[in-house]
Structures are given as structure tokens and as C-alpha cells.
Design a protein around this motif. Sequence first.
Motif, PDB file in Angstrom:
ATOM      1  N   LEU A 171      -8.952 -14.939   3.177  1.00 59.09           N
ATOM      2  CA  LEU A 171      -8.294 -14.052   2.228  1.00 59.09           C
ATOM      3  C   LEU A 171      -8.042 -12.694   2.656  1.00 59.09           C
ATOM      4  CD1 LEU A 171     -10.424 -15.694  -0.961  1.00 59.09           C
ATOM      5  CD2 LEU A 171      -7.841 -15.917  -0.497  1.00 59.09           C
ATOM      6  N   LEU A 172      -8.953 -12.179   3.199  1.00 56.08           N
ATOM      7  CA  LEU A 172      -8.767 -10.879   3.487  1.00 56.08           C
ATOM      8  C   LEU A 172      -7.554 -10.382   4.466  1.00 56.08           C
ATOM      9  CD1 LEU A 172      -9.775  -7.514   3.732  1.00 56.08           C
ATOM     10  CD2 LEU A 172     -11.210  -8.342   5.486  1.00 56.08           C
ATOM     11  N   VAL A 173      -7.430 -11.310   5.556  1.00 59.77           N
ATOM     12  CA  VAL A 173      -6.231 -11.032   6.238  1.00 59.77           C
ATOM     13  C   VAL A 173      -4.975 -11.375   5.696  1.00 59.77           C
ATOM     14  CG1 VAL A 173      -5.235 -12.218   8.408  1.00 59.77           C
ATOM     15  CG2 VAL A 173      -7.788 -11.656   8.568  1.00 59.77           C
ATOM     16  N   GLY A 174      -5.143 -12.623   4.810  1.00 55.96           N
ATOM     17  CA  GLY A 174      -3.801 -12.623   4.032  1.00 55.96           C
ATOM     18  C   GLY A 174      -3.520 -11.410   3.161  1.00 55.96           C
ATOM     19  N   ASP A 195      -5.273  -1.954   9.417  1.00 51.54           N
ATOM     20  CA  ASP A 195      -5.422  -2.482  10.690  1.00 51.54           C
ATOM     21  C   ASP A 195      -6.301  -3.327  11.138  1.00 51.54           C
ATOM     22  OD1 ASP A 195      -2.784  -1.506  11.165  1.00 51.54           O
ATOM     23  OD2 ASP A 195      -3.477   0.351  12.252  1.00 51.54           O
ATOM     24  N   VAL A 196      -7.710  -3.253  10.687  1.00 48.07           N
ATOM     25  CA  VAL A 196      -8.946  -3.629  11.152  1.00 48.07           C
ATOM     26  C   VAL A 196      -8.931  -4.717  10.202  1.00 48.07           C
ATOM     27  CG1 VAL A 196     -11.667  -3.617  10.488  1.00 48.07           C
ATOM     28  CG2 VAL A 196     -10.470  -1.576  11.338  1.00 48.07           C
ATOM     29  N   ALA A 226       0.915  -1.141   0.030  1.00 49.12           N
ATOM     30  CA  ALA A 226      -0.098   0.042  -0.071  1.00 49.12           C
ATOM     31  C   ALA A 226       0.884   1.260   0.037  1.00 49.12           C
ATOM     32  CB  ALA A 226      -1.006   0.013   1.324  1.00 49.12           C
ATOM     33  N   GLY A 227       2.169   1.114   0.208  1.00 44.72           N
ATOM     34  CA  GLY A 227       2.900   2.411  -0.120  1.00 44.72           C
ATOM     35  C   GLY A 227       3.513   3.044   1.420  1.00 44.72           C
ATOM     36  N   ASP A 228       4.577   3.518   1.613  1.00 48.78           N
ATOM     37  CA  ASP A 228       4.893   4.325   2.471  1.00 48.78           C
ATOM     38  C   ASP A 228       4.407   5.631   2.824  1.00 48.78           C
ATOM     39  OD1 ASP A 228       7.050   2.564   2.794  1.00 48.78           O
ATOM     40  OD2 ASP A 228       8.459   3.650   1.595  1.00 48.78           O
ATOM     41  N   GLY A 229       4.193   5.985   4.030  1.00 45.61           N
ATOM     42  CA  GLY A 229       3.394   7.448   4.317  1.00 45.61           C
ATOM     43  C   GLY A 229       1.873   7.284   4.225  1.00 45.61           C
ATOM     44  N   ARG A 230       1.313   6.032   4.492  1.00 45.47           N
ATOM     45  CA  ARG A 230      -0.175   5.868   4.261  1.00 45.47           C
ATOM     46  C   ARG A 230      -0.797   6.782   5.273  1.00 45.47           C
ATOM     47  NH1 ARG A 230       2.106   0.529   4.208  1.00 45.47           N
ATOM     48  NH2 ARG A 230       1.624   0.581   6.559  1.00 45.47           N
ATOM     49  N   SER A 231      -2.175   7.182   4.656  1.00 44.72           N
ATOM     50  CA  SER A 231      -2.919   8.327   5.830  1.00 44.72           C
ATOM     51  C   SER A 231      -3.301   7.409   6.787  1.00 44.72           C
ATOM     52  CB  SER A 231      -3.868   8.820   4.789  1.00 44.72           C
ATOM     53  OG  SER A 231      -4.952   7.599   4.475  1.00 44.72           O
ATOM     54  N   PRO A 232      -3.749   8.076   7.796  1.00 41.65           N
ATOM     55  CA  PRO A 232      -4.244   7.544   9.032  1.00 41.65           C
ATOM     56  C   PRO A 232      -5.480   6.843   8.838  1.00 41.65           C
ATOM     57  CG  PRO A 232      -3.761   9.744   9.641  1.00 41.65           C
ATOM     58  CD  PRO A 232      -3.710   9.729   8.020  1.00 41.65           C
ATOM     59  N   LEU A 233      -6.196   6.945   7.458  1.00 39.93           N
ATOM     60  CA  LEU A 233      -7.810   6.475   7.454  1.00 39.93           C
ATOM     61  C   LEU A 233      -7.319   5.023   6.765  1.00 39.93           C
ATOM     62  CD1 LEU A 233     -10.639   5.902   6.958  1.00 39.93           C
ATOM     63  CD2 LEU A 233     -10.424   7.256   4.879  1.00 39.93           C
ATOM     64  N   VAL A 234      -6.289   5.097   5.929  1.00 40.26           N
ATOM     65  CA  VAL A 234      -5.732   3.801   5.233  1.00 40.26           C
ATOM     66  C   VAL A 234      -5.082   2.827   5.990  1.00 40.26           C
ATOM     67  CG1 VAL A 234      -4.243   2.880   3.393  1.00 40.26           C
ATOM     68  CG2 VAL A 234      -5.564   4.840   2.870  1.00 40.26           C
ATOM     69  N   GLN A 235      -4.335   3.440   7.056  1.00 47.36           N
ATOM     70  CA  GLN A 235      -3.725   2.546   8.093  1.00 47.36           C
ATOM     71  C   GLN A 235      -4.788   2.160   8.835  1.00 47.36           C
ATOM     72  OE1 GLN A 235      -0.374   1.739   8.110  1.00 47.36           O
ATOM     73  NE2 GLN A 235      -0.857   0.276   9.447  1.00 47.36           N
ATOM     74  N   GLY A 236      -5.665   2.755   9.295  1.00 45.96           N
ATOM     75  CA  GLY A 236      -6.908   2.315  10.187  1.00 45.96           C
ATOM     76  C   GLY A 236      -7.576   1.056   9.510  1.00 45.96           C
ATOM     77  N   SER A 255      -4.311  -8.583   3.546  1.00 42.96           N
ATOM     78  CA  SER A 255      -3.887  -7.380   4.499  1.00 42.96           C
ATOM     79  C   SER A 255      -2.233  -7.396   4.746  1.00 42.96           C
ATOM     80  CB  SER A 255      -4.819  -7.328   5.691  1.00 42.96           C
ATOM     81  OG  SER A 255      -4.228  -8.259   6.627  1.00 42.96           O
ATOM     82  N   ARG A 256      -1.933  -8.634   4.838  1.00 38.05           N
ATOM     83  CA  ARG A 256      -0.281  -8.827   5.091  1.00 38.05           C
ATOM     84  C   ARG A 256       0.494  -8.343   3.939  1.00 38.05           C
ATOM     85  NH1 ARG A 256      -0.432  -7.878   9.920  1.00 38.05           N
ATOM     86  NH2 ARG A 256       1.466  -8.934  10.254  1.00 38.05           N
ATOM     87  N   LEU A 257      -0.077  -8.560   2.752  1.00 39.37           N
ATOM     88  CA  LEU A 257       0.479  -7.934   1.558  1.00 39.37           C
ATOM     89  C   LEU A 257       0.487  -6.329   1.316  1.00 39.37           C
ATOM     90  CD1 LEU A 257      -0.116 -10.846  -0.817  1.00 39.37           C
ATOM     91  CD2 LEU A 257       1.828 -10.722   0.354  1.00 39.37           C
ATOM     92  N   TRP A 258      -0.689  -6.007   1.565  1.00 40.08           N
ATOM     93  CA  TRP A 258      -0.876  -4.507   1.680  1.00 40.08           C
ATOM     94  C   TRP A 258       0.020  -3.685   2.588  1.00 40.08           C
ATOM     95  CZ3 TRP A 258      -6.833  -5.477   1.942  1.00 40.08           C
ATOM     96  CH2 TRP A 258      -7.319  -5.785   0.569  1.00 40.08           C
ATOM     97  N   LEU A 259       0.110  -4.359   3.704  1.00 40.80           N
ATOM     98  CA  LEU A 259       0.973  -3.757   4.789  1.00 40.80           C
ATOM     99  C   LEU A 259       2.436  -3.884   4.607  1.00 40.80           C
ATOM    100  CD1 LEU A 259      -1.001  -5.031   8.121  1.00 40.80           C
ATOM    101  CD2 LEU A 259      -0.602  -2.462   7.449  1.00 40.80           C
ATOM    102  N   GLY A 260       2.720  -4.600   3.658  1.00 44.38           N
ATOM    103  CA  GLY A 260       4.211  -4.815   3.325  1.00 44.38           C
ATOM    104  C   GLY A 260       5.034  -5.723   4.450  1.00 44.38           C
ATOM    105  N   VAL A 261       4.219  -6.530   5.045  1.00 43.16           N
ATOM    106  CA  VAL A 261       5.071  -7.373   6.200  1.00 43.16           C
ATOM    107  C   VAL A 261       5.259  -8.717   5.761  1.00 43.16           C
ATOM    108  CG1 VAL A 261       4.199  -5.623   8.184  1.00 43.16           C
ATOM    109  CG2 VAL A 261       2.992  -7.568   7.204  1.00 43.16           C
ATOM    110  N   HIS A 262       4.772  -9.278   4.861  1.00 43.57           N
ATOM    111  CA  HIS A 262       4.849 -10.602   4.472  1.00 43.57           C
ATOM    112  C   HIS A 262       5.018 -10.800   2.988  1.00 43.57           C
ATOM    113  CE1 HIS A 262       4.901 -13.019   7.970  1.00 43.57           C
ATOM    114  NE2 HIS A 262       3.766 -12.141   8.446  1.00 43.57           N
ATOM    115  N   TYR A 263       5.661 -11.772   2.335  1.00 40.30           N
ATOM    116  CA  TYR A 263       5.694 -12.137   1.154  1.00 40.30           C
ATOM    117  C   TYR A 263       4.376 -13.105   0.595  1.00 40.30           C
ATOM    118  CZ  TYR A 263      10.467 -10.700   0.934  1.00 40.30           C
ATOM    119  OH  TYR A 263      11.677  -9.874   1.026  1.00 40.30           O
TER     120      TYR A 263
END
Length: 218
Positions: A175-178, A64-65, A51-61, A180-188
Motif C-alpha cells: 500500500l505504501l509503495v502504491g 523516494d524512500v 504532493a504538488g510541484d516544487g516539493r522540498s528536498p525533504l518531502v522528495q526524499g 507513493s506513486r500517486l503522491w509522486l504524480g507518476v501513476h493513476y
Amino acid sequence: MTTAQRTHPIGARVAAVAGCALVVVLLGVGVGVGWGPQLRLDAEVSRAAYAGDGRSPLVQGLLDVATAPGYSWARFLVFLPVVVWLLRAHRWLPAAWVTVSVVGVGVLNEALKELVGRPRPQFADGGAQLSSLSFPSGHASGVACLVTTALVLAWPALSRGARRWWTAAAVALALLVGQSRLWLGVHYLSDVVGGWAFGVGWTLLVVTVAQGVRWTRA
């Protein structure tokens, strides 16, 4: 019910457990030996999905959900009342296998991470912020364990139509949780797929062993 009818569900679960184990082993070995096609696909998918660096608080929220059902506390929040109800109903052994399933998946997932030793994707607002290892994804295995445990518990009480709907909802949540890990950039990608396989396989293994020693009724 004939003997063949009673043993068929256990045989199907054994096959499913073996298939899940094969997926985890193949992906883990691919990471461990640095198999080029797998690592290149992982890198390409992670870059495309991040999802990129410097995400907005809304996107980050929102992210996180989306990722929250994969946390250990989410499994405990869902299944603690279930285990308490089973204990109050004197259903000791179903309570035991549910506990083993939802607690054991996290412990074993961490052991697998140490065994494989894969670093996280190094995105500034993603894996670079975390010191923990990457394969398999604990969130993916956790949500897979959560939905598989829930479906096994509820299955006998569901109609055929309800089984389809609840299975579809379970798959969608995993699928959503998986993702989200890619969107957050914390997993391959292979971390997530390996996590799903491990979570499903571990849960079905616990259930199969439980039925094999008559912890639950078939």
C-alpha cells in the motif's frame, strides 16, 4: 494428508490467479476504450493525492524512500541471496521459480504497458518528466511480487500468529509503495491497482505451475 487437502491450496491459488487476471484485464480494457467513470475517478484521485510541484528536498526524499521497494533492484537485492542459498543447498527448482517470478514480473509488466499504451499523468514534477508508459504500475507490480514471493517462501516456517503479522506487514508495504506513486504524480489509481493485481497474480501463477510439475513440495 488426503488428496483433497493436497489439492485445495492449488485450487485456491488458481482462483486467486484468475481473479487477479480479471482485475488487470478489466482495468486495462477500461483504459483502452476510454471508459468515462474509470478515467474520471483516476483523474480526481490523482489530483487529490499529488504532493504538488516544487516539493522540498525533504518531502522528495521521503517519497523516494517510500517508493524504493517497488524498483527492480530492490527485488534483486532481496532475492539474490535467497537464490544463492537455494542453489548452494541444491534446491534447484525453488531457485528457478523464485528467479522466474522476480525477473519475469518486470519484463511482462513492460509488455503490458506497451499493449495498453497509456500516457503518464502530466504533472510538472510527476509523470510529465517520464517518457515511459503508465498502465500497469511497475512499482506496484514489483512490490506485490516481492511480498508475495517472500510470503510463499516463508509460509511453511511461520506460526499462525506470525503469518498474520507478516501478511499485514506485506500489505502495508504494498500500500505504501502504491500510494507513493500517486503522491509522486507518476501513476493513476487504476495503474496502481492493476499493478498490484498483476504482481500477485503472476507470482501465484508461477508457484502454481511449479507445484503442478512438482518443482516444489506442496
